[in-house]
Write an enzyme that holds these catalytic residues in place. Sequence first.
Site, PDB file in Angstrom:
ATOM      1  N   HIS A 153       0.811  -1.217   0.000  1.00 14.27           N
ATOM      2  CA  HIS A 153       0.000   0.000   0.000  1.00 14.27           C
ATOM      3  C   HIS A 153       0.845   1.268   0.000  1.00 14.27           C
ATOM      4  O   HIS A 153       0.460   2.268  -0.621  1.00 14.27           O
ATOM      5  CB  HIS A 153      -0.975  -0.030   1.172  1.00 14.27           C
TER       6      HIS A 153
ATOM      7  N   ASP B  83     -10.559  -3.011   1.407  1.00 11.92           N
ATOM      8  CA  ASP B  83     -10.031  -3.252   2.752  1.00 11.92           C
ATOM      9  C   ASP B  83      -9.635  -1.959   3.458  1.00 11.92           C
ATOM     10  O   ASP B  83      -9.422  -1.949   4.668  1.00 11.92           O
ATOM     11  CB  ASP B  83      -8.865  -4.240   2.728  1.00 11.92           C
TER      12      ASP B  83
ATOM     13  N   ASP C  71     -19.325  -0.688 -10.682  1.00 18.53           N
ATOM     14  CA  ASP C  71     -18.296  -1.415 -11.413  1.00 18.53           C
ATOM     15  C   ASP C  71     -17.226  -0.428 -11.871  1.00 18.53           C
ATOM     16  O   ASP C  71     -17.541   0.646 -12.402  1.00 18.53           O
ATOM     17  CB  ASP C  71     -18.924  -2.115 -12.619  1.00 18.53           C
ATOM     18  N   GLY C  72     -15.964  -0.773 -11.672  1.00 17.50           N
ATOM     19  CA  GLY C  72     -14.880   0.149 -11.993  1.00 17.50           C
ATOM     20  C   GLY C  72     -14.839   0.552 -13.447  1.00 17.50           C
ATOM     21  O   GLY C  72     -14.615   1.724 -13.774  1.00 17.50           O
TER      22      GLY C  72
ATOM     23  N   ASP D  38      -6.459  -0.925  -7.458  1.00 15.55           N
ATOM     24  CA  ASP D  38      -6.117  -1.961  -6.476  1.00 15.55           C
ATOM     25  C   ASP D  38      -6.873  -3.232  -6.851  1.00 15.55           C
ATOM     26  O   ASP D  38      -7.764  -3.690  -6.147  1.00 15.55           O
ATOM     27  CB  ASP D  38      -6.496  -1.481  -5.070  1.00 15.55           C
ATOM     28  N   CYS D  39      -6.488  -3.796  -7.985  1.00 14.89           N
ATOM     29  CA  CYS D  39      -7.217  -4.919  -8.563  1.00 14.89           C
ATOM     30  C   CYS D  39      -6.670  -6.253  -8.070  1.00 14.89           C
ATOM     31  O   CYS D  39      -5.525  -6.350  -7.642  1.00 14.89           O
ATOM     32  CB  CYS D  39      -7.126  -4.861 -10.091  1.00 14.89           C
TER      33      CYS D  39
ATOM     34  N   ASP E 224      -5.998 -10.418  -9.134  1.00 18.70           N
ATOM     35  CA  ASP E 224      -5.421 -11.004 -10.340  1.00 18.70           C
ATOM     36  C   ASP E 224      -6.470 -11.034 -11.456  1.00 18.70           C
ATOM     37  O   ASP E 224      -7.676 -11.060 -11.178  1.00 18.70           O
ATOM     38  CB  ASP E 224      -4.919 -12.422 -10.054  1.00 18.70           C
TER      39      ASP E 224
ATOM     40  N   PRO F 222     -13.879 -11.885 -11.365  1.00 15.16           N
ATOM     41  CA  PRO F 222     -14.346 -10.494 -11.373  1.00 15.16           C
ATOM     42  C   PRO F 222     -13.236  -9.480 -11.633  1.00 15.16           C
ATOM     43  O   PRO F 222     -13.488  -8.409 -12.179  1.00 15.16           O
ATOM     44  CB  PRO F 222     -14.931 -10.319  -9.965  1.00 15.16           C
TER      45      PRO F 222
END
EC number: 2.5.1.16
Length: 288
Positions: free
Chosen positions: A64, A88, A140-141, A158-159, A161, A165
Site C-alpha cells: 500500500h 479493505d 463497477d470500476g 487496487d485490482c 489477479d 471479477p
Amino acid sequence: MAEKKQWHETLHDQFGQYFAVDNVLYHEKTDHQDLIIFENAAFGRVMALDGVVQTTERDEFIYHEMMTHVPLLAHGHAKHVLIIGGGDGAMLREVTRHKNVESITMVEIDAGVVSFCRQYLPNHNAGSYDDPRFKLVIDDGVNFVNQTSQTFDVIISDCTDPIGPGESLFTSAFYEGCKRCLNPGGIFVAQNGVCFLQQEEAIDSHRKLSHYFSDVGFYQAAIPTYYGGIMTFAWATDNDALRHLSTEIIQARFLASGLKCRYYNPAVHTAAFALPQYLQDALASQPS
C-alpha cells in the site's frame, strides 16, 4: 499437542505456499467464491479469496505504501485521487496521509466488502473511512471510469489477479476509461502481479496501456506474501519526466509531506523503476 491446520494457496499449479491456521475468523464458500479470513502467528490476519492470498496484516504496508506514495509524490501536487477497488481500506489509509489531497473517491463493486473488512481487518483502514475527503461509490470500476464527469490527478487500481471479477480491470475498456477521466499530466498505477511467474500479465498490460498513454512502464517492490520474486506495478502517464525524477526532488517532496513510512523512502522510490533484464527483454520483444 494437536497439529495445526494448514491453508494452502492454489494460485500456481506446480508450487506454492501454506499458512498454519491458528484461528478461522470467517469462512464463506458459495458457488461464486470462497472467502476466508484466519489468524497466523507470523502474518497476523490473512484474507484469501478463491484460494489466493489477498492481504495480510504483517506485510500489507509494503504494497500500500508503494501503490500510493510513488505516484502521489511523483505527481507532486495531486488534489483529486481515484481508487478502484481497495475495499479493505489500506490504500485509502495511505492516501489520506497526504494532506494536500482534497478529494478521495473509492469505487468498490460490492458494499459488503467494505463493511466486512471494517469488521475483520480494522487495522487496514485505521479510521480512514471517516476522513471528510473520502467518498465511496458502489459501482463497477469499468463503468465508473467510462461514465463519470469527475476527473482525477492520480488513479490507483487496487485490482485482484486478472481472473474472475478482477479480469475487467485489465481490459482496454478500463484503461481507456482511466485515460478519459485522468487530468493532463496525471498518473495511473495498478498492481500487475509477480513478473517472474506472471510475466504475460505485464506484457499484456504494457501493450494495452501503450495505446492510451505515451509513457508506460513498471516499478517494483518485494512483498513476502506475494512470493516468487518482485511484484510489479503498472505505471502510465503522458508526462514521461515523472518517471525519471531525481532522488533529490523526491526527497524534498517527501520531507515536505511529513510522511513516516516503514518501507517507502525516496531512494526506494527511484530504485523501484529499475527492472530486471528478463522483464525488459520480454517487453522489448513485443510488437509495437
